[in-house]
Motif scaffolding. Structure first.
Motif, PDB file in Angstrom:
ATOM      1  N   THR A 480       0.830  -1.201   0.000  1.00 19.52           N
ATOM      2  CA  THR A 480       0.000   0.000   0.000  1.00 19.52           C
ATOM      3  C   THR A 480       0.865   1.251   0.000  1.00 19.52           C
ATOM      4  OG1 THR A 480      -1.746  -1.147   1.223  1.00 19.52           O
ATOM      5  CG2 THR A 480      -1.814   1.240   1.220  1.00 19.52           C
ATOM      6  N   ASN A 481       1.854   1.284   0.902  1.00 20.66           N
ATOM      7  CA  ASN A 481       2.744   2.445   0.987  1.00 20.66           C
ATOM      8  C   ASN A 481       3.609   2.580  -0.257  1.00 20.66           C
ATOM      9  OD1 ASN A 481       1.777   2.986   3.575  1.00 20.66           O
ATOM     10  ND2 ASN A 481       3.354   1.747   4.563  1.00 20.66           N
ATOM     11  N   LEU A 482       4.092   1.444  -0.760  1.00 24.02           N
ATOM     12  CA  LEU A 482       4.961   1.490  -1.937  1.00 24.02           C
ATOM     13  C   LEU A 482       4.214   2.011  -3.162  1.00 24.02           C
ATOM     14  CD1 LEU A 482       7.849   0.802  -2.760  1.00 24.02           C
ATOM     15  CD2 LEU A 482       7.048  -1.463  -3.446  1.00 24.02           C
ATOM     16  N   GLY A 483       2.912   1.730  -3.227  1.00 26.15           N
ATOM     17  CA  GLY A 483       2.125   2.219  -4.351  1.00 26.15           C
ATOM     18  C   GLY A 483       2.044   3.733  -4.420  1.00 26.15           C
ATOM     19  N   GLY A 484       2.235   4.401  -3.272  1.00 30.37           N
ATOM     20  CA  GLY A 484       2.248   5.859  -3.272  1.00 30.37           C
ATOM     21  C   GLY A 484       3.634   6.452  -3.279  1.00 30.37           C
ATOM     22  N   THR A 485       4.670   5.590  -3.216  1.00 25.56           N
ATOM     23  CA  THR A 485       6.052   6.073  -3.154  1.00 25.56           C
ATOM     24  C   THR A 485       6.776   5.958  -4.482  1.00 25.56           C
ATOM     25  OG1 THR A 485       6.194   5.461  -0.809  1.00 25.56           O
ATOM     26  CG2 THR A 485       8.258   5.802  -1.984  1.00 25.56           C
ATOM     27  N   TRP A 486       6.682   4.762  -5.116  1.00 22.27           N
ATOM     28  CA  TRP A 486       7.512   4.559  -6.308  1.00 22.27           C
ATOM     29  C   TRP A 486       7.149   5.486  -7.470  1.00 22.27           C
ATOM     30  CZ3 TRP A 486       5.937   3.343 -11.193  1.00 22.27           C
ATOM     31  CH2 TRP A 486       4.672   2.804 -11.361  1.00 22.27           C
ATOM     32  N   PRO A 487       5.871   5.915  -7.681  1.00 21.89           N
ATOM     33  CA  PRO A 487       5.604   6.788  -8.829  1.00 21.89           C
ATOM     34  C   PRO A 487       6.148   8.208  -8.662  1.00 21.89           C
ATOM     35  CG  PRO A 487       3.588   5.689  -8.066  1.00 21.89           C
ATOM     36  CD  PRO A 487       4.614   5.547  -6.998  1.00 21.89           C
ATOM     37  N   LYS A 488       6.421   8.620  -7.415  1.00 23.99           N
ATOM     38  CA  LYS A 488       6.790  10.019  -7.165  1.00 23.99           C
ATOM     39  C   LYS A 488       8.051  10.426  -7.923  1.00 23.99           C
ATOM     40  CE  LYS A 488       5.894  11.545  -3.147  1.00 23.99           C
ATOM     41  NZ  LYS A 488       5.874  11.828  -1.697  1.00 23.99           N
ATOM     42  N   TYR A 489       9.051   9.561  -7.926  1.00 27.94           N
ATOM     43  CA  TYR A 489      10.303   9.872  -8.629  1.00 27.94           C
ATOM     44  C   TYR A 489      10.043  10.111 -10.110  1.00 27.94           C
ATOM     45  CZ  TYR A 489      14.855   9.078 -10.824  1.00 27.94           C
ATOM     46  OH  TYR A 489      15.990   9.202 -11.591  1.00 27.94           O
ATOM     47  N   PHE A 490       9.250   9.253 -10.737  1.00 26.70           N
ATOM     48  CA  PHE A 490       8.981   9.357 -12.172  1.00 26.70           C
ATOM     49  C   PHE A 490       8.083  10.554 -12.484  1.00 26.70           C
ATOM     50  CE2 PHE A 490       9.836   4.910 -11.180  1.00 26.70           C
ATOM     51  CZ  PHE A 490      10.866   4.635 -12.070  1.00 26.70           C
ATOM     52  N   VAL A 491       7.184  10.886 -11.560  1.00 33.96           N
ATOM     53  CA  VAL A 491       6.326  12.056 -11.757  1.00 33.96           C
ATOM     54  C   VAL A 491       7.172  13.337 -11.762  1.00 33.96           C
ATOM     55  CG1 VAL A 491       4.582  13.492 -10.641  1.00 33.96           C
ATOM     56  CG2 VAL A 491       4.190  11.041 -10.884  1.00 33.96           C
ATOM     57  N   LEU A 492       8.059  13.465 -10.780  1.00 31.17           N
ATOM     58  CA  LEU A 492       8.904  14.660 -10.702  1.00 31.17           C
ATOM     59  C   LEU A 492       9.861  14.747 -11.885  1.00 31.17           C
ATOM     60  CD1 LEU A 492       9.638  14.553  -6.863  1.00 31.17           C
ATOM     61  CD2 LEU A 492       8.305  16.291  -8.060  1.00 31.17           C
ATOM     62  N   LYS A 493      10.423  13.613 -12.302  1.00 30.48           N
ATOM     63  CA  LYS A 493      11.279  13.606 -13.493  1.00 30.48           C
ATOM     64  C   LYS A 493      10.473  13.968 -14.734  1.00 30.48           C
ATOM     65  CE  LYS A 493      15.021  12.004 -13.939  1.00 30.48           C
ATOM     66  NZ  LYS A 493      16.389  12.582 -14.025  1.00 30.48           N
ATOM     67  N   GLY A 494       9.220  13.503 -14.786  1.00 27.07           N
ATOM     68  CA  GLY A 494       8.381  13.764 -15.942  1.00 27.07           C
ATOM     69  C   GLY A 494       8.040  15.237 -16.105  1.00 27.07           C
ATOM     70  N   VAL A 495       7.903  15.957 -14.991  1.00 28.27           N
ATOM     71  CA  VAL A 495       7.595  17.391 -15.072  1.00 28.27           C
ATOM     72  C   VAL A 495       8.701  18.128 -15.813  1.00 28.27           C
ATOM     73  CG1 VAL A 495       7.283  19.496 -13.727  1.00 28.27           C
ATOM     74  CG2 VAL A 495       6.155  17.389 -13.010  1.00 28.27           C
ATOM     75  N   ASP A 496       9.956  17.828 -15.476  1.00 31.49           N
ATOM     76  CA  ASP A 496      11.070  18.460 -16.182  1.00 31.49           C
ATOM     77  C   ASP A 496      11.198  17.953 -17.613  1.00 31.49           C
ATOM     78  OD1 ASP A 496      11.760  20.065 -14.125  1.00 31.49           O
ATOM     79  OD2 ASP A 496      13.533  18.960 -13.490  1.00 31.49           O
ATOM     80  N   PHE A 497      10.914  16.661 -17.819  1.00 34.78           N
ATOM     81  CA  PHE A 497      11.062  16.071 -19.150  1.00 34.78           C
ATOM     82  C   PHE A 497      10.115  16.712 -20.156  1.00 34.78           C
ATOM     83  CE2 PHE A 497       9.831  12.893 -22.332  1.00 34.78           C
ATOM     84  CZ  PHE A 497      11.073  12.562 -22.861  1.00 34.78           C
ATOM     85  N   PHE A 498       8.880  16.976 -19.740  1.00 36.20           N
ATOM     86  CA  PHE A 498       7.892  17.540 -20.657  1.00 36.20           C
ATOM     87  C   PHE A 498       7.908  19.073 -20.682  1.00 36.20           C
ATOM     88  CE2 PHE A 498       5.926  13.324 -19.822  1.00 36.20           C
ATOM     89  CZ  PHE A 498       5.792  12.903 -21.137  1.00 36.20           C
ATOM     90  N   SER A 499       8.685  19.696 -19.808  1.00 35.28           N
ATOM     91  CA  SER A 499       8.722  21.162 -19.754  1.00 35.28           C
ATOM     92  C   SER A 499       9.684  21.720 -20.797  1.00 35.28           C
ATOM     93  CB  SER A 499       9.147  21.636 -18.365  1.00 35.28           C
ATOM     94  OG  SER A 499       8.188  21.295 -17.393  1.00 35.28           O
TER      95      SER A 499
END
Length: 581
Positions: A480-499
């Motif tokens: 349950t906890n991991l499901g809210g943790t592992w996407p965070k890194y990719f989300v933050l990287k994605g913001v810069d990638f698409f900017s």
């Protein structure tokens, strides 16, 4: 003190009978017994340590243990549903009768609750720093990709299952099963906070050059806090009497939230120069706060070492080996319906992950003051406590996943509204009307999150097998906890990638347009400003990432979560059991 009274299977008559009390409801049959653990009211994280002192006969259906390996995601037959409903109704009658005999909470339990709240508070302080205030402070100097690296410090709390069997089974009897881990962990936590306080100037003045050291230090801080959590969760099972065991989650909620919000909400407000100037108080420096927290941690540890005794537990050495606990975890993961539940947990939170990881940072970037954000979160805090209480009532039936499924829709809707808020964020200063709307939005969004948390915690409590202690619960909570943790890194990287950002430098009679990817970060914007330029963002990656997350969330909810959750919820409790070795 044992968590429950030892009973021999030979005491059970061959006929079907029911027994219930405030702590649990046991439905016994001549082929075995089913234990439905209590639904805990305010459950921030389910108690995860071992219940090795419990001696319960194997709970399996008629037939061989190997039959359980072929369990499928099938619904109960009509006959089974009728029988189960009749059994539970009979059990409710006995429960009401026993409930009339309940007495007021003893002074021993009140003292135990105070101790648990303090221990959970110590755990919440470093979590509030690593997961809350420090990322907001670093946002002024780091890109979203660099923040993604720092977000890796959250992982130990989601992966504590990997070493929880060691904490559960290895200890010094002369010190105590739980104190053997709590005391050294708190000493290390206090020492690490002193180290950060002594080096905060060097680390925070130019965090881009020290991002890996910062990540390592705070990852270590969260790692030792997670280890302390494993031991405290286990101690809660014997500190409290059996009839008041459900209050363990209440202590956890109060203590952990208080420590978290002190390090996040309160510290952010007192650390703000604008807040200090407005109210005429000195600004609270990070180093000062860390030194105070380290002294608190050392003081509680000293008191715990010399003035608090730990009761002995009757342990079966054959059940306490590390290898046997890891083997139990593997056997649980081989159950097909557990695998389906793990898949569901692993991807369930992606839909609102961009909202949770980036929206607040974007609002601060648009002009929301950190002290304003702190006020919003502070107002939200008591509503979440009340929401957790009512959500626990709602989840107390035979369908605890119903509120969890229902709350997905408002959470996805609030994620969409948050994206619109960022897009149309007004130019500061903010009006009282907009600030009030922001508070209402945050409170309602938090209530939906609390409903989901309590619902899934109630379901985990219902299906976990006390025969193998807290290992089952720890496994489920880990995913349950991991499901809210592992996407965070990719989300933050994605913001810069698409900017896409450009630095526009104007000269006397012409304009020089320079493409600069560093204009995405705050540091890049400062460099652009130093050359008399202006950063222009043509495409903000936040909106792309938010759209991707929400689209995936809706599709995964409709085509996997809803049908799977309904099937899992309908399975009888004994289908979640594993065969003892």
């Amino acid at each position: 003190m044992s968590a429950t009274r030892n009973r021999s299977p030979s005491e059970d008559p061959p006929s079907l009978r029911h027994r219930s009390n405030n702590a649990n409801l046991v439905v016994e049959h001549h082929t075995g017994q089913i234990d439905m653990s209590p639904l805990q009211p305010l459950h921030k994280k389910a108690v995860s340590s071992s219940l090795d002192s419990i001696r319960i006969a194997p709970r399996v259906p008629a037939g061989s243990y190997s039959d359980l390996e072929d369990v499928e995601l099938s619904l109960l037959s009509a006959e089974e549903r009728t029988s189960a409903g009749r059994n539970l109704q009979d059990g409710d009658v006995h429960s009401s009768a026993s409930g009339a005999k309940t007495t007021a909470m003893s002074s021993r339990d009140k003292k135990a609750m105070s101790l648990l709240i303090i221990l959970y508070l110590i755990q919440g302080i470093p979590l509030g720093l690593a997961l809350g205030s420090v990322p907001f402070i670093l946002r002024e100097h780091l890109s979203y990709s660099q923040l993604g690296v720092f977000a890796l410090s959250n992982y130990p709390y989601s992966l504590k299952l990997l070493w929880s069997p060691i904490v559960d089974s290895t200890f010094l009897p002369s010190i105590g099963r739980r104190k053997s881990w709590i005391i050294p962990m708190q000493l290390i936590i206090g020492s690490l906070m002193l180290y950060i306080a002594s080096n905060v100037g060097r680390l925070m003045e130019n965090p881009a050059d020290n991002i890996y050291e910062l990540t390592f230090v705070f990852t270590s801080l969260v790692l030792f806090s997670a280890t302390q959590d494993i031991a405290v969760d286990g101690w809660a099972l014997t500190l409290l009497s059996q009839e008041n065991l459900s209050y363990a989650s209440t202590c956890q909620t109060i203590g952990l939230n208080t420590g978290f919000f002190a390090s996040f909400t309160v510290f952010l407000a007192l650390n703000s120069e604008a807040f200090a100037e407005k109210w005429g108080i000195p600004r609270l420096e990070l180093s000062t706060y860390l030194r105070f927290c380290s002294l608190l941690c050392f003081g509680v540890t000293f008191w715990l070492t010399f003035f608090e005794t730990e009761g002995s537990e009757s342990l079966d050495e054959s059940e306490m080996t590390v290898s046997s606990v890891y083997k139990t975890i593997w056997n649980i993961c081989k159950l097909k319906h557990v695998q389906a539940l793990i898949v569901m947990h692993f991807f369930a939170k992606i839909g609102f992950q961009a909202n949770e990881a980036v929206t607040s940072l974007k609002m601060i970037e648009k002009g929301l003051g950190r002290e304003d954000l702190a006020i919003v979160v502070l107002i939200d805090f008591p509503f979440q406590i009340l929401g957790g209480w009512f959500a626990a009532k709602w989840s107390s039936g035979d369908k605890p996943l119903r509120p969890w499924i229902w709350a997905f829709w408002p959470r996805l809707a609030f994620a969409f509204l948050s994206t619109l808020i960022v897009y149309w964020f007004p130019t500061p200063p903010l009006s009282y009307g907009f600030f009030t709307y922001l508070i209402i939005h945050t409170v309602l969004q938090g209530l939906a999150s609390t409903i989901q948390f309590v619902g899934i915690s109630a379901f985990h409590t219902r299906i976990s097998d006390p025969l193998i202690g807290g290992t089952y619960m720890t496994l489920l909570n880990t995913f349950t906890n991991l499901g809210g943790t592992w996407p965070k890194y990719f989300v933050l990287k994605g913001v810069d990638f698409f900017s896409e950002a450009y630095c526009e430098v104007k000269e006397a009679h012409s304009e020089l347009l320079v493409k600069a990817s560093e204009c995405v970060s705050e540091r890049g914007k400062e460099v652009c400003l130093d050359i008399d330029g202006k950063c222009i963002t043509e495409h903000d990656g936040y909106y792309y990432v938010s759209a991707i997350c929400m689209s995936f969330g809706v599709l995964f909810l409709v085509f996997y979560i809803i049908p799977t959750a309904r099937k899992l919820q309908a399975l009888p409790v004994y289908r979640w059991r594993i065969s003892p070795e």
